[in-house]
Structures are given as structure tokens and as C-alpha cells.
Design an enzyme around this catalytic site. Structure first.
Site, PDB file in Angstrom:
ATOM      1  N   LYS A 159       0.764  -1.314  -0.330  1.00  0.00           N
ATOM      2  CA  LYS A 159       0.025   0.203   0.076  1.00  0.00           C
ATOM      3  C   LYS A 159       0.649   1.216  -0.114  1.00  0.00           C
ATOM      4  O   LYS A 159       0.491   2.176  -0.552  1.00  0.00           O
ATOM      5  CB  LYS A 159      -0.942   0.022   1.196  1.00  0.00           C
ATOM      6  CG  LYS A 159      -1.908   1.188   1.380  1.00  0.00           C
ATOM      7  CD  LYS A 159      -2.528   1.376   2.751  1.00  0.00           C
ATOM      8  CE  LYS A 159      -2.956   2.743   3.126  1.00  0.00           C
ATOM      9  NZ  LYS A 159      -3.544   2.978   4.331  1.00  0.00           N
ATOM     10  N   ASP A 191      -6.413  -0.130   0.996  1.00  0.00           N
ATOM     11  CA  ASP A 191      -6.527   0.297   2.576  1.00  0.00           C
ATOM     12  C   ASP A 191      -8.273  -0.359   2.820  1.00  0.00           C
ATOM     13  O   ASP A 191      -8.641  -1.129   1.999  1.00  0.00           O
ATOM     14  CB  ASP A 191      -6.621   1.956   2.663  1.00  0.00           C
ATOM     15  CG  ASP A 191      -7.275   2.376   1.835  1.00  0.00           C
ATOM     16  OD1 ASP A 191      -8.492   1.793   1.003  1.00  0.00           O
ATOM     17  OD2 ASP A 191      -7.322   3.591   1.692  1.00  0.00           O
TER      18      ASP A 191
END
Length: 258
Positions: A159, A191
Site C-alpha cells: 500500500k 486500504d
């Protein structure tokens, strides 16, 4: 509901999602990024105050790799970052500047020591970069993704790695006054918000699902993230900006109704 009926319903939702994204297109994503996203505005403000393209882009990359486990919204964190470095130019290294900044941050209080160690590890990468190197990365953001992952000893689809590429794209767009679309091969930042939204359509991994959707609608995953973000958020100023700058704002907000 039978398995067959559930599959049919999910398929209908996915087709509607693709229809909306196709109608919005890349231009809508760009409008949201440049006119709606408060993080982009924060970077524009910092760029004006720094008046140093190389330092600006390096700071954005450094900030992106510690932009997780925040104590406030991402918008608040990036504005704190912008205001701080607009008034406190790094005197030595960016790493040393963060050793002063992070401990006093109001919006990024968690895991401070871990984040500072990460910046220490990242410092050699930043020190090697020149403005020419950074401009070359803007033409090859896949290479940037690969080199960031190597420098951080992270997976290429992590991420923070893909988010750093997105924020680099913002910074480079501002510095070089040129729009370059993100590569379609860089996945969406996975996320909680995206994972929960993905579950409305499928049980497959978020990155797999959005990579496939991106190819089918012709919009890179990082730009899809920009379109979906204001629809799922609750920030009043973001909604106001969306209605002001995006002619198809109703279609964007429709994405939240799935």
C-alpha cells in the site's frame, strides 16, 4: 438467495460500476485529483513556498512512505506536512528534518520510531536522486514503483509503495506542469476503505478485482482510486469541491450507493 441469484446480482453491480467509470473517464479522475483532492492543494501550497522542485518532490516521497496509521484524516496530515515544511526548510537531510517533525506531529502520532527508521532506510535513495532522475521517473513510474519497493524492502503492490507513486505523480505534475497518466500496471492502494468497498462486488482480492476493472474501462487503478475516494468519504469541503468542479458529480456520488 441461491448462489446463482447472488452471482447474477453481483454481475449486475459490476456491469453498472463499469458503466459509470467508463462514462466518467480519465478526465474526471484528473479533475478530482487537481480540483477536489485537498492533498493536491496542500502540495501546491508547499511547492509555491519551497520554490525548489527537487526538494519538493523528495519531501513528498518521504512523507508518502510514512503516511499510514494516521491519527487524523489524510487531508489533515498532508496539510500539516505542507504548513510545517513551508516554514521549516530542511537544514541538513530530509531524515534529520523528520526527526524534528514527526515527534511533534498532531496528525501522525502512531508508530513514530518505526516510521523514523523507515526514513533512515530510505535516505540513501533520496540522496542519490537529482531533478533529472525524478523527471525520468515521471516518464517511467513503473520503474519508480520497482525502485521504491527495493529501497524499502517491500512488495511492489504494498500500500505505501503504490501510494508513494500516486503522491509522486501529484508532485511531478505540479513541478513539471505536465499531466502524465499513471501506468495501468500499478494497483490500487489496498486500504480498509477499498477492501470494504470491493466486498460489495466480489470476494476476490481488491487488487485483482480493480486491476481487471481498470483494463476493461481503460482507467488505471490509481486514477480509479481518485474517482471512488470522494464518493466514499464524508468530508464536507471535498463534497463541495466535487459539486463545484465536476460536471458529473452526481454520477461520482452514485458509486457510493452500490
Amino acid at each position: 438467495m441461491t448462489v446463482k441469484m447472488k452471482y447474477s446480482k453481483d454481475k449486475e453491480r459490476i456491469e453498472k460500476l463499469k458503466e459509470i467509470l467508463s462514462e466518467l473517464g480519465l478526465e474526471c479522475a484528473r479533475t478530482i485529483e487537481e480540483k477536489v483532492d485537498l492533498q493536491f492543494s496542500a502540495l501546491e501550497d508547499l511547492h509555491r513556498n519551497l520554490n525548489n522542485d527537487e526538494l519538493f518532490i523528495k519531501l513528498v516521497l518521504a512523507n508518502a512512505i510514512v503516511s499510514y496509521q494516521l491519527s487524523a484524516t489524510g487531508e489533515e496530515w498532508w496539510w500539516e506536512f505542507s504548513r510545517y515544511f513551508s516554514q521549516n526548510f530542511p537544514k541538513a537531510s530530509i531524515k534529520e528534518a523528520y526527526f524534528e517533525f514527526l515527534p511533534s506531529s498532531r496528525t501522525n502520532r502512531r508508530l513514530g520510531s518505526v516510521k523514523l527508521k523507515r526514513l533512515e532506510k530510505f535516505e540513501p535513495f533520496l540522496e542519490r536522486m537529482t531533478l533529472d532522475n525524478l523527471k525520468a521517473y515521471y516518464s517511467d513510474m513503473l520503474k519508480l514503483r520497482d525502485d521504491l519497493a527495493k529501497a524499502l524492502s517491500s512488495k511492489k503492490d504494498a500500500k505505501t509503495v503504490v501510494f508513494a507513486v500516486k503522491m509522486f505523480g501529484y508532485a511531478a505534475r505540479i513541478s513539471f506542469n505536465e499531466f502524465k497518466a499513471y501506468p495501468i500496471g500499478i494497483p490500487i492502494p489496498e486500504d480498509i476503505r477499498i477492501m470494504n468497498y470491493t466486498k460489495r462486488f466480489t470476494n476476490e482480492p481488491s487488487t485483482n478485482f480493480w486491476n481487471r476493472i481498470a483494463k476493461e474501462v481503460g482507467i488505471p487503478p490509481l486514477h480509479i482510486d481518485s474517482i471512488v475516494w470522494p464518493a466514499l468519504g464524508k468530508h464536507g469541503e471535498v463534497k463541495s469541491r466535487l459539486k463545484q468542479h465536476c460536471p458529473k458529480w452526481k454520477l461520482v456520488l452514485e458509486l457510493a450507493e452500490f
